[in-house]
Write an enzyme that holds these catalytic residues in place. Structure first.
Site, mmCIF file in Angstrom:
data_model
loop_
_atom_site.group_PDB
_atom_site.id
_atom_site.type_symbol
_atom_site.label_atom_id
_atom_site.label_comp_id
_atom_site.label_asym_id
_atom_site.label_seq_id
_atom_site.Cartn_x
_atom_site.Cartn_y
_atom_site.Cartn_z
ATOM 1 N N ASP A 200 -9.847 5.063 7.655
ATOM 2 C CA ASP A 200 -9.519 4.442 6.361
ATOM 3 C C ASP A 200 -10.242 3.099 6.218
ATOM 4 O O ASP A 200 -9.641 2.088 5.853
ATOM 5 C CB ASP A 200 -8.005 4.247 6.223
ATOM 6 C CG ASP A 200 -7.583 4.050 4.757
ATOM 7 O OD1 ASP A 200 -8.393 4.383 3.866
ATOM 8 O OD2 ASP A 200 -6.470 3.578 4.514
ATOM 9 N N GLY B 204 0.824 -1.191 0.000
ATOM 10 C CA GLY B 204 0.000 0.000 0.000
ATOM 11 C C GLY B 204 0.856 1.238 0.000
ATOM 12 O O GLY B 204 2.054 1.192 -0.271
ATOM 13 N N GLY B 205 0.219 2.383 0.357
ATOM 14 C CA GLY B 205 0.932 3.648 0.299
ATOM 15 C C GLY B 205 2.062 3.770 1.291
ATOM 16 O O GLY B 205 2.996 4.540 1.089
ATOM 17 N N SER C 22 4.939 -2.528 2.420
ATOM 18 C CA SER C 22 4.590 -3.835 1.888
ATOM 19 C C SER C 22 4.405 -4.821 3.038
ATOM 20 O O SER C 22 4.962 -4.657 4.118
ATOM 21 C CB SER C 22 5.687 -4.337 0.944
ATOM 22 O OG SER C 22 5.897 -3.409 -0.103
ATOM 23 N N LYS D 214 4.453 -6.183 8.235
ATOM 24 C CA LYS D 214 4.344 -4.970 7.415
ATOM 25 C C LYS D 214 5.613 -4.154 7.571
ATOM 26 O O LYS D 214 5.957 -3.727 8.673
ATOM 27 C CB LYS D 214 3.124 -4.140 7.791
ATOM 28 C CG LYS D 214 3.002 -2.873 6.924
ATOM 29 C CD LYS D 214 1.628 -2.261 6.971
ATOM 30 C CE LYS D 214 1.383 -1.482 8.212
ATOM 31 N NZ LYS D 214 0.150 -0.671 8.156
#
Length: 771
Positions: free
Chosen positions: A611, A497-498, A501, A515
């Protein structure tokens, strides 16, 4: 005359094959049940990268269906590849991948492909996770074969096709293959700054639609002939693609590939072990250089095939020798000094050539539009298009904030339809004045220098990761070496994602997901948010943080591993193994609601996730939902009615109040309403592959509710949804309650856990448009 032309074409093709002395091999076939495990298979004798299951030959080329290794045996993609088998050294033959079952989710060497007795073709990873399936169970499949054109076909006892790979193209079309309505060619643009970006080429009844995401960019290549399919050298005709783009005559085996730079190129196999050669840039007959969304890099203006910077006084090329690499501001913006941000106007440009601007824009006034960009640090460019001839809203228009995760690329436009401003860092006159005063006093400068040196020395002596020592109740702290061993040096990537990984790993008997945050400044902010937030809370419907690692610039978070991955792949993908039943979807909705209810109402401080989207909802082996990714979360004191924060979240899920940057936890409830609608309807809120009047799901929801036809939007791919239609529609009404513009009228998350109880749904819900 038309029949004469078709006959002539057939004779020419027949003569071409005779001239090359074509020998067409019979396709190999197997009947169920069968099973293939990568670790029990052998590569071809030529030492190639394919572990074959089926093979078929035509002319001097051999087509294989099997496991194709992309990194010399560490991970595999189930693929169909073409080899030139008549080169001087067959081991040097370069394979061409023409189709892949799992291009975005490679499997390991313990993966298994099962051809079940029921006729389903299932790909499972070494840990048993289902990766891909043909979903042909109970369709009387009698066998599987690979024909000479590279088409994998499942047939029934009458020798009729039940499923074929030609109906599910990836990024390549081969001769004889059709691209029909509902099919896409797509390619991941992994070599760009937008890791989630994707180029699409979709068939429409009146032509081909070219599109690019995350930027809203579409272009239709219309045809005079209405047809549900666009054929590439179909053996029964010249094909729409050939007529539309004037393809060159085939001298050898050809294929088309949609590539990461957005170009559709025609390749031809050269023979004698030389691989393929690009012979034609297909879309170049219809598109100019500047029509490709990735022609020029960020902050660059594309005009007449040339890339330039919008203003030499404020921008310079990233690489003077490579103008297409884009430009950069001479003074980059800093979130630490937002008071110095300025907007400079860029004249005679528009945001992307041929873009559907209003699909992402929000309706507001021009002044609010500019101010929204100034207070949002992530905003890099702001575009405003004023309403034409509007007597009710003369100052209103469409406002688009172009954020750092979007393509910031401009096209020349001499019209006055757009007002566009780029954010830069302004002059620091006050800072320079302070520096001058400090430098004018030698004594003061020396004193400050000594104090700074002492402070730096003390900071150096302290534990480098001191901020984490003061967080009470934090999970286990791992070393970087431990996590490198646990993940096999980060070899199995689950997604990204932003902010970084995610990799699969194992510690002892526990499977974990790690992550790895990327991007020092924003990554630290997200890292602290996640450790502080989820490290101290525990709930069945929230992802469990196992531990973390903080060594110098390395920031990693260790989570429990959930075998069924994220929700989006189950409700959006058309090739999922199973269609979710209504009970499973309802339980997922309730699980999300319980998790958010805990965050909003049961913690010491209210926690706004900010989010909520299907990609951040993970599913365990029993399809229980767990809310994840707290990197954008915000703590809210219970005596606060609203908090001020910069815009954060994902387009399509943003509540209307974000435009003013004053939000409450009710922003999560709006996002939850969008996710509820997506789960029930089986599609994304903003879906460019839909017809123009159906792109926005929330707008459709409002229209159907007004005429009492909400059931038209329900995902009917599962018969179970039809059997519970009344309950499904009631839950859709609950979703509408969550989508009201006025945040105070949205229900508490504890109310949402009532599920299908429609007595809570107001009769005059006012929904917000897509964002």
């Amino acid at each position: 005359m038309r029949h004469f032309c078709v006959l002539t074409a057939v004779l020419l093709l027949l003569g071409f094959f005779i001239h090359l002395n074509v020998v067409v091999g019979q396709p190999s076939a197997v009947a169920p049940p069968r099973s293939w495990k990568v670790s029990n298979m052998e590569r071809r004798d030529n030492g190639s990268s394919i572990f074959p299951i089926l093979g078929s030959s035509i002319m001097s080329y051999t087509t294989y269906f099997g496991f194709y290794t992309i990194d010399d045996g560490h991970s595999f993609v189930l693929s169909i590849v073409i080899f030139d088998t008549q080169g001087p050294d067959i081991r040097s033959a370069s394979p061409e991948v023409i189709w892949s079952a799992n291009p975005d989710n490679p499997v390991n060497h313990d993966a298994t492909l099962n051809f079940t007795r029921e006729g389903d073709l299932l790909l499972q990873d070494g840990n048993g996770t289902m990766v891909w399936s043909t979903a042909t169970k109970s369709k009387s499949v009698a066998g599987m074969g690979l024909d000479v054109s590279g088409n994998l076909v499942l047939i029934n006892k009458h020798n009729s096709s039940v499923w074929q790979s030609f109906d599910h193209p990836t990024d390549t079309l081969v001769m004889g293959q059709s691209l029909c309505t509902g099919m896409n060619l797509s390619v991941m643009t992994s070599d760009t700054k937008w890791p989630s970006g994707r180029v699409y080429l979709s068939a429409r009844w009146n032509g081909l639609l070219y599109s690019f995401k995350p930027a809203t960019y579409t272009r239709l290549f219309a045809t005079d002939t209405s047809s549900p399919c666009s054929d590439f050298r179909n053996n029964r005709s010249f094909g729409i693609l050939e007529n539309m783009f004037s393809l060159p005559l085939a001298r050898s085996l050809q294929f088309m590939r949609l590539e990461p730079d957005g170009h559709l190129r025609l390749y031809e196999m050269q023979g004698v072990g030389q691989g393929s050669l690009m012979v034609f840039d297909v879309l170049s007959t219809k598109m100019n250089f500047c029509d490709y969304p990735m022609a020029c890099g960020d902050y660059s203006v594309c005009s007449k095939g040339q890339c330039s910077c919008p203003s030499l006084s404020n921008f310079k090329f990233q690489n003077e020798r490579l103008p297409s690499a884009g430009c950069k501001p001479l003074s980059s913006t800093s979130c630490n000094q937002p008071q110095h941000h300025q907007l400079i106007q860029v004249n005679n440009v528009s945001y992307f050539s041929n873009s559907v601007f209003t699909s992402l824009a929000i309706s507001t006034s021009e002044n609010v539009c500019w101010q929204s960009c100034l207070i949002d640090c992530g905003c890099k460019v702001v575009v405003f298009q004023k309403f034409q001839n509007s007597i009710y809203y003369p100052d209103g228009g469409y406002c688009l904030l172009v954020l750092e995760d979007m393509a910031i690329s401009f096209a020349e436009d001499s019209s006055d339809h757009f007002s566009m401003f780029v954010k830069i860092q302004g002059n620091h006159s006050e800072k320079r004045r302070i520096i001058t005063i400090v430098l004018s006093s030698i004594a003061g400068f020396c004193l400050i220098s000594i104090l700074v040196c002492v402070a730096l020395w003390k900071k150096y002596k302290k534990d480098e990761e001191a901020p984490f020592d003061v967080i009470p109740g934090i999970p286990k702290r791992f070393s970087l070496d431990e996590l490198e061993v646990a993940t096999g040096h980060f070899s199995i990537k689950l997604g990204g994602g932003g902010f970084g990984s995610v990799f699969k790993g194992r510690i002892g008997n526990q499977t974990i997901a790690v992550k790895r945050l990327e991007g020092l400044e924003q990554g630290m902010e997200e890292f602290l948010a996640e450790v502080k937030t989820i490290g101290r809370i525990h709930h069945f419907n929230l992802i469990r943080l196992v531990g973390f690692c903080a060594e110098k610039s390395h920031k990693l978070l260790v989570y429990e591993y959930l075998s069924n991955g994220s929700l989006d792949k189950w409700i959006f993908s058309k090739s999922t193994v199973f269609t979710l039943s209504w009970k499973t979807r309802r339980d997922i909705i309730l699980g999300i609601a319980r998790g958010l209810s805990y965050l909003h109402e049961e913690c010491e401080q209210k926690i706004a996730h900010l989010d909520i989207k299907p990609q951040n909802i993970l599913l365990d082996d029993k399809f229980s939902a767990k809310v994840s990714d707290f990197g954008l979360s915000k703590m809210i004191n219970r005596d606060q009615s609203k908090v001020m924060t910069r815009m954060r979240g994902t387009r399509g899920y943003l509540a209307p109040e974000w435009l003013g940057s004053k939000i409450t936890e009710k922003a999560d409830i709006y996002s939850f309403g969008v996710v509820m609608a997506e789960i029930i309807c089986g599609r994304e809120n903003l879906d460019e592959s839909q017809p123009e009047d159906s792109i926005h799901l929330i707008s459709l929801l409002q229209e159907k509710a007004m005429i009492g036809q909400l059931s038209d939007l329900v995902d009917t791919s599962s018969n179970d949804m039809k059997l519970h239609m009344q309950e499904v529609v009631e839950v859709m009404k609950l979703a509408m309650w969550c989508l009201q513009v006025d945040s105070s009228r949205r229900p508490l998350m504890s109310t949402n856990t009532v599920g299908s109880d429609s007595s809570y749904v107001p009769s005059d819900s006012h929904l917000s448009g897509p964002r």
